[in-house]
Design a protein around this motif. Structure first.
Motif, PDB file in Angstrom:
ATOM      1  N   PHE A 149       0.808  -1.214   0.000  1.00 13.44           N
ATOM      2  CA  PHE A 149       0.000   0.000   0.000  1.00 13.44           C
ATOM      3  C   PHE A 149       0.846   1.271   0.000  1.00 13.44           C
ATOM      4  O   PHE A 149       0.609   2.184  -0.808  1.00 13.44           O
ATOM      5  N   LEU A 150       1.818   1.365   0.893  1.00 13.61           N
ATOM      6  CA  LEU A 150       2.523   2.637   1.091  1.00 13.61           C
ATOM      7  C   LEU A 150       3.208   3.158  -0.168  1.00 13.61           C
ATOM      8  O   LEU A 150       3.026   4.325  -0.538  1.00 13.61           O
ATOM      9  N   PRO A 151       3.992   2.345  -0.904  1.00 12.56           N
ATOM     10  CA  PRO A 151       4.627   2.883  -2.116  1.00 12.56           C
ATOM     11  C   PRO A 151       3.646   3.093  -3.266  1.00 12.56           C
ATOM     12  O   PRO A 151       3.971   3.785  -4.237  1.00 12.56           O
ATOM     13  N   ALA A 152       2.441   2.516  -3.158  1.00 13.22           N
ATOM     14  CA  ALA A 152       1.434   2.744  -4.198  1.00 13.22           C
ATOM     15  C   ALA A 152       0.759   4.102  -4.017  1.00 13.22           C
ATOM     16  O   ALA A 152       0.330   4.718  -4.992  1.00 13.22           O
ATOM     17  N   VAL A 153       0.693   4.560  -2.751  1.00 12.62           N
ATOM     18  CA  VAL A 153       0.014   5.822  -2.457  1.00 12.62           C
ATOM     19  C   VAL A 153       0.996   6.995  -2.415  1.00 12.62           C
ATOM     20  O   VAL A 153       0.675   8.103  -2.848  1.00 12.62           O
ATOM     21  N   PHE A 154       2.191   6.744  -1.901  1.00  7.46           N
ATOM     22  CA  PHE A 154       3.207   7.789  -1.764  1.00  7.46           C
ATOM     23  C   PHE A 154       4.449   7.403  -2.581  1.00  7.46           C
ATOM     24  O   PHE A 154       4.707   6.212  -2.792  1.00  7.46           O
ATOM     25  N   PRO A 155       5.247   8.393  -3.008  1.00  8.45           N
ATOM     26  CA  PRO A 155       6.384   8.092  -3.899  1.00  8.45           C
ATOM     27  C   PRO A 155       7.598   7.538  -3.148  1.00  8.45           C
ATOM     28  O   PRO A 155       8.678   8.117  -3.158  1.00  8.45           O
TER      29      PRO A 155
END
Length: 250
Positions: free
Chosen positions: A139-145
């Motif tokens: 989730f985290l790298p999909a939402v934030f760069p």
């Protein structure tokens, strides 16, 4: 978010040396906290329906809160509060990542966020404690760069997320050491001059020491639960010991 805002002000004022601005009734009794005159946090009463759940909420910067909210949904997260403009200060939204940790999103207006970091009394670091690291890690790298590195340690499942080559967030897998009723959460670290002194002040005021104090390559730190049940950590960044852990890109 604290059920007893005045109690929180007294506790963190003593433990971290914070001073506080005027409470803003127009914005839900939002009260800015300062360390050495710099804005470092804020305390507010719980939102309707969240009473009795005192906790720290970390806000991630976004150039477009509405677009980030859509991306959160598209990647298995839950938007708890739709993007809402807060005067000319900025736009906020609240969300839950798939592993269960609640966080905020902030699109800056005149209020850009922290005026100080990495200093005594100021925010230093944060870690997502999750029971479902696989979902959180996707989730985290999909939402934030973010780019991600996994530590090479068989004893601890720990991942570091970086932005422009700078580490900005950790992810820790919750083990069976955590009671099953403790949900996934984001643990924030505040800087202190003296970790042991801060722990002594905190526990004297009713906080519970969960871990430490322990000296690491990152600093001497301890994990606490404040008298209202909010988890946080304190860290003295100047007292270090040991070698930095080896990591591998993932």
């Amino acid at each position: 978010m604290f059920s007893d805002v005045e109690g929180a002000k007294g506790f963190y004022g003593d433990v971290l040396g914070w001073t506080f601005g005027e409470s803003s009734s127009e914005y839900g009794n939002y009260t800015q906290a300062y360390a050495n005159g710099k804005a470092v946090a804020a305390v507010v009463p719980p939102m309707p329906g969240q009473e009795g759940q005192s906790q720290w909420c970390l806000y991630f910067a976004s150039p477009d809160a509405a677009a980030t909210a859509a991306t959160i949904r598209d990647n298995g997260g839950e938007v708890l509060m739709e993007p809402m403009q807060v005067g000319d200060f900025g736009t906020m939204c609240l969300a839950r990542e798939p592993g269960g940790a609640v966080f905020g999103v902030w699109q800056a207006g005149v209020h850009e966020g922290f005026e100080a970091t990495g200093a005594p009394g100021a925010y230093c670091w944060a870690e997502v404690f999750t029971r479902e690291p696989g979902r959180t890690d996707t989730f985290l790298p999909a939402v934030f760069p973010y780019t991600a590195q996994q530590t090479q340690d068989d004893a601890v499942d720990f991942r570091i997320f970086s932005l422009g080559g700078q580490p900005v967030l950790g992810r820790m897998r919750m083990t069976d050491d955590f009671p099953p009723e403790v949900p996934s959460y984001i643990n924030v670290y505040f800087g202190v001059d003296d970790c042991d002194g801060a722990v002594a002040r905190a526990t004297k005021l009713g906080a519970i020491l969960r871990f430490g104090p322990m000296t690491s390559p990152f600093g001497r730190f301890a994990a606490l639960t404040d008298p209202q049940g909010a988890n946080f950590s304190v860290i003295d960044l100047t007292t270090t010991e040991g070698q930095m852990p080896e990591t591998v890109d993932v």
